[in-house]
Design a protein around this motif. Structure first.
Motif, PDB file in Angstrom:
ATOM      1  N   GLY A   1       0.793  -1.232   0.000  1.00  0.00           N
ATOM      2  CA  GLY A   1       0.000   0.000   0.000  1.00  0.00           C
ATOM      3  C   GLY A   1       0.816   1.268   0.000  1.00  0.00           C
ATOM      4  O   GLY A   1       0.264   2.369  -0.033  1.00  0.00           O
ATOM      5  N   ARG A   2       2.139   1.138   0.027  1.00  0.00           N
ATOM      6  CA  ARG A   2       2.997   2.320   0.024  1.00  0.00           C
ATOM      7  C   ARG A   2       2.990   2.981  -1.350  1.00  0.00           C
ATOM      8  O   ARG A   2       2.928   2.312  -2.393  1.00  0.00           O
ATOM      9  CB  ARG A   2       4.433   1.955   0.395  1.00  0.00           C
ATOM     10  CG  ARG A   2       4.620   1.544   1.835  1.00  0.00           C
ATOM     11  CD  ARG A   2       6.072   1.129   2.071  1.00  0.00           C
ATOM     12  NE  ARG A   2       7.013   2.194   1.769  1.00  0.00           N
ATOM     13  CZ  ARG A   2       7.480   3.072   2.647  1.00  0.00           C
ATOM     14  NH1 ARG A   2       7.079   2.997   3.916  1.00  0.00           N
ATOM     15  NH2 ARG A   2       8.336   4.014   2.282  1.00  0.00           N
ATOM     16  N   ALA A   3       3.110   4.303  -1.360  1.00  0.00           N
ATOM     17  CA  ALA A   3       3.156   5.029  -2.634  1.00  0.00           C
ATOM     18  C   ALA A   3       4.392   4.660  -3.442  1.00  0.00           C
ATOM     19  O   ALA A   3       4.377   4.708  -4.680  1.00  0.00           O
ATOM     20  CB  ALA A   3       3.126   6.533  -2.365  1.00  0.00           C
ATOM     21  N   ASP A   4       5.472   4.271  -2.730  1.00  0.00           N
ATOM     22  CA  ASP A   4       6.717   3.921  -3.421  1.00  0.00           C
ATOM     23  C   ASP A   4       6.912   2.407  -3.495  1.00  0.00           C
ATOM     24  O   ASP A   4       8.049   1.917  -3.590  1.00  0.00           O
ATOM     25  CB  ASP A   4       7.916   4.567  -2.735  1.00  0.00           C
ATOM     26  CG  ASP A   4       7.983   4.245  -1.240  1.00  0.00           C
ATOM     27  OD1 ASP A   4       7.122   3.481  -0.744  1.00  0.00           O
ATOM     28  OD2 ASP A   4       8.902   4.770  -0.567  1.00  0.00           O
ATOM     29  N   ALA A   5       5.825   1.640  -3.450  1.00  0.00           N
ATOM     30  CA  ALA A   5       5.920   0.176  -3.453  1.00  0.00           C
ATOM     31  C   ALA A   5       6.673  -0.351  -4.664  1.00  0.00           C
ATOM     32  O   ALA A   5       7.367  -1.372  -4.583  1.00  0.00           O
ATOM     33  CB  ALA A   5       4.521  -0.439  -3.395  1.00  0.00           C
TER      34      ALA A   5
END
Length: 804
Positions: free
Chosen positions: A169-173
């Motif tokens: 779910g991280r923006a930088d996944a």
């Protein structure tokens, strides 16, 4: 250790994963650069305790460095496999202690990140280390050319699915690269969530050089910390309480505590000494009453029962730790706090007025702060009325200092003093101290002892043997000389920690051994130094002739701590290792009371884990005539005491109650009481006692506890006597002895002396203090093996199922 600007030789080890990491390196004193001289990292599932010392020895040989040249050790503190972490830390503690060299600990997760960095990985890195049971230790890092930067505050454990969801779910996944041995088990879950970028599989485990890199970064900010480098202060990284503690807190939060349930037991619970346990909902009213009496004249309003119940609610936003002290069923004190980030905020402390100045408040706060440390806290804080001088004096003695004031906090004109302390608190160093690092902070390494020629000659003549015992719930160390003179005998008990569960919890026992072992051996070496009158102080490890250790039987997690430490200490001090059978130790404890005891004779072992009848034909020549088929005698005592709500350990409590009871009041069964059958069975007797309690309670009849205790004891001891006498007649032996924790029972001792004495049998009984687990009995066995030259290799492992 050498001057900071000199070159140092350092060994790094880690066994927290399936990778046994072991590296020997040279550290440049000028710029701190690391030059790896030899590395023996290799996958080693479940064999770390066997291979670690041999691997280190091989790496030193390959590096051309003698063990005496090592200036320091570095060890991975986890998180990881519980047993694996403790093998590595215990071995490292022994190595550093035996060499009188600094020991430094570092995070295994950090080491994994540095292992990736060394291979050229840069950018966002996620370490998912395997925590078993569907869980991982997740950790995020940013790697650049300058090194590794943590993106998290402290280590934690979560379900693998939670880590997957958080990272996906991280923006930088899309930038995230994965490593860690958790990918072996849960890699497909990360891949299904779109997290497909994994570094090379060979890099998923921490390396020895990675440990060194992680340590060097941490050392930059820790070199001036008091006690830094002392092996006593290096402990595993805990991400949570043990399963047993977690379950206990859930139980106390959801149901009435066992100690407070109505059992139909009468009030004859004499001898219930002061005990400490976690607070339960059933304590809320008594705590509120005590609160009102203690703070009747205080400016602030006392806590209500409802407020205490809110603290114990399982839905509390942050972890809480509340402990109570009770004596004869009466609540005499309590303390509690809540964990916020890395700090435990002490919320309330109270002790009944007539029991103050007995150290109760200190002990309660010690338990609360210990729980906090297990949850990652490094500091404690509290608020107290600025005019409450006695309370402030207590807190200052524990290490708290005033850091501020809240004007009018408790009402108009009544200020609150804000106080803070570093954990661990400043506590007396004693066997019952619960804090893992409640020890005097000292400069380490220790100064080399100065000896006169006469002292050196005397040490050489006496040939001292150190013995270590850690088979169950007591950490013990003893020192004996070659002539059999006991020069030191130290025991650290864990009863407070196991009492709330009604028996020994193996995981807690193992953890406590890691925490206590250095302090116990410190005390033994110091005691021996005083006994010998050494002007230069305590005995040094290198001045020992040998080190003995209990190899088994016992709890495997407890045994590995003692075995690993002893092997490390023996290797570093360059003295022989002697493996000892714990059961043989109980047998040899009789020599402490009767030095002229000689085979053949009959021996009965009655302890918490073993019951057996043995024909001792000669020292080392044993024929086991019969063993228990189910419960051991000590175990049966504990279970019956638990059924009666009497607490743990059960043996001493039942023995005291039985003193005023009628042993013929209740007819309990005697199992396997047939001629020629030397086996034992106590589960039926235990069931009979429990059924009797239930039947009498259901009928509304009050149980006379002393009669029940005496009748239960009679049923157990009658079988012990009859089988012992039958064995004596069959073998023709005219000597008898006994051993184990239950051998301390005065009624059993008196009965055996009286009945067998009438038959012309000489009965030998070990000293009361040598009945329960202790190192003096291990020392006596080790001394005799030392005289015969029976030494053990440094690749031995714990043997939990060892037999005579």
């Amino acid at each position: 250790m050498k001057n900071a600007n000199e070159t140092k030789f350092v060994a790094a080890i880690d066994t927290s994963t399936d990778m046994l990491a072991c590296t020997v390196a040279r550290i440049d004193g000028a710029d701190g650069s690391i030059d790896v001289l030899a590395s023996g990292d290799h996958l080693c599932r479940r064999h770390a305790n066997v291979e670690l010392i041999d691997t280190l020895d091989a790496m030193l040989a390959r590096a051309g460095v003698a063990r005496e040249q090592l200036d320091a050790y570095v060890v991975g503190r986890g998180p990881g496999s519980f047993t694996g972490v403790r093998i590595g830390i215990s071995t490292a503690k022994g190595l550093a202690y035996g060499a009188n060299a600094p020991l430094y600990g570092t995070s295994t997760l950090d080491a994994s990140a540095w292992t990736a960095w060394l291979a050229g990985v840069r950018g966002l890195l996620g370490v998912a280390a395997d925590a078993m049971r569907g869980e991982v230790y997740p950790a995020l890092y940013r790697l650049d050319d300058a090194g590794v930067c943590r993106l998290f505050d402290r280590e934690r454990v979560v379900k693998a699915a939670v880590a997957v969801e958080e990272w996906a779910g991280r923006a930088d996944a899309a930038e995230l690269q994965l490593t860690g041995d958790g990918l072996v088990r849960y890699g497909d879950r990360f891949e299904e969530a779109g997290l497909t970028s994994c570094i090379d599989r060979s890099l998923w485990w921490p390396s020895g050089e990675g440990l060194l890199r992680a340590w060097r970064v941490g050392a930059e900010n820790a070199d001036d910390v008091a006690g830094y480098g002392d092996p006593a202060l290096v402990l595993p990284i805990y991400t949570r309480l043990s399963d047993a503690e977690e379950n206990e807190r859930k139980r106390l939060g959801l149901a009435q505590s066992e100690q407070s349930q109505t059992t139909g037991v009468a009030d004859e619970l004499a001898g219930r000494h002061l005990q400490f346990r976690p607070m339960g909902p059933a304590d809320a009213e008594a705590a509120a009453d005590l609160e009102r009496s203690c703070f009747a004249d205080a400016a602030h309003a006392p806590w209500s029962a409802a407020q205490f119940l809110e603290e114990l609610s399982p839905s509390a936003a942050v972890p809480r730790s509340w402990w109570v002290a009770h004596d004869d069923g009466e609540l005499v004190g309590y303390a509690g706090g809540m964990v916020v980030e890395h700090e435990v905020e002490i919320l309330d402390v109270a002790v009944v007025s007539e029991r103050r100045r007995e150290g109760i408040a200190r002990k309660l706060l010690a338990h609360v702060s210990y729980d906090a440390q297990m949850l990652g806290c490094t500091t404690a804080s509290l608020e107290v009325e600025a005019g409450n001088s006695p309370a402030i004096a207590l807190y200052e003695a524990l290490g708290f200092a005033r850091v501020g004031v809240r004007p009018g906090y408790y009402g108009h004109g009544v200020d609150a003093a804000i106080m803070k302390a570093e954990l661990p608190l400043v506590l007396p160093v004693d066997a019952a101290s619960p804090e893992p690092t409640a020890a005097v902070v000292r400069a380490w390494p220790l100064a080399e002892p100065e000896r006169t020629d006469e002292e050196t000659a005397e040490l050489a003549r006496r040939r001292l043997v150190l013995a270590i015992e850690s088979s169950c719930d007591e950490t013990a160390a003893a020192i004996i000389d070659v002539e059999g003179n006991m020069l030191a005998n130290q025991v650290s008990t864990q009863i407070d920690f196991h009492a709330r569960f009604g028996g020994v919890v193996p995981e807690i026992a193992s953890r406590k051994h890691v925490e206590a072992i250095v302090g116990v051996i410190d005390a033994a070496l110091e005691e021996a130094g005083h006994a010998l009158g050494l002007s230069g102080g305590t005995v040094a490890p290198a001045e020992l002739a040998a080190i003995g250790v209990t190899q088994g039987p016992g709890l495997v997690g407890a045994l590995v701590v003692g075995v690993a430490f002893a092997k490390g200490m023996a290797y570093a001090a360059n003295v022989p290792l002697i493996a000892v059978n714990h059961l043989e130790g109980h047998l040899f404890a009789n020599l402490l009371a009767q030095p002229d005891l000689k085979p053949p004779f009959i021996f009965t072992l009655v302890s918490g884990g073993h019951t057996m009848l043995v024909h001792v034909r000669d020292w080392g020549d044993y024929r086991v005539l019969g063993e228990t088929l189910d419960d051991a005698v000590g175990e049966a005592f504990d279970k019956v005491a638990k059924a009666l709500g009497l607490g743990y350990p059960g043996g001493p409590i039942i023995s005291r109650l039985a003193e005023t009871g009628d042993p013929k009041a209740i007819e309990f069964p005697r199992a396997l009481n047939r001629k020629g059958d030397y086996r034992f069975s106590l589960s039926g007797l235990k069931t009979a006692v429990v059924n009797y309690i239930e039947q009498e309670t259901a009928a509304g009849r009050t149980i006379h506890v002393p009669d029940l205790a005496a009748s239960f004891e009679a049923a157990v001891f009658d079988v012990q006597y009859k089988k012992a006498w039958a064995a004596l007649r069959e073998t023709g032996a005219r000597e008898y002895c006994i051993g184990g924790g239950v051998a301390a029972n005065p009624h059993l001792r008196k009965m055996m002396m009286k009945k067998l004495g009438r038959q012309g049998v000489r009965v030998t009984l070990p000293p009361q203090g040598a009945c329960t687990d202790n190192a003096a009995m291990i020392a006596e066995v080790a001394r005799r093996k030392f005289e015969r030259g029976e030494f053990s290799p440094l690749n031995i492992d714990a043997d939990p199922n060892m037999t005579l």
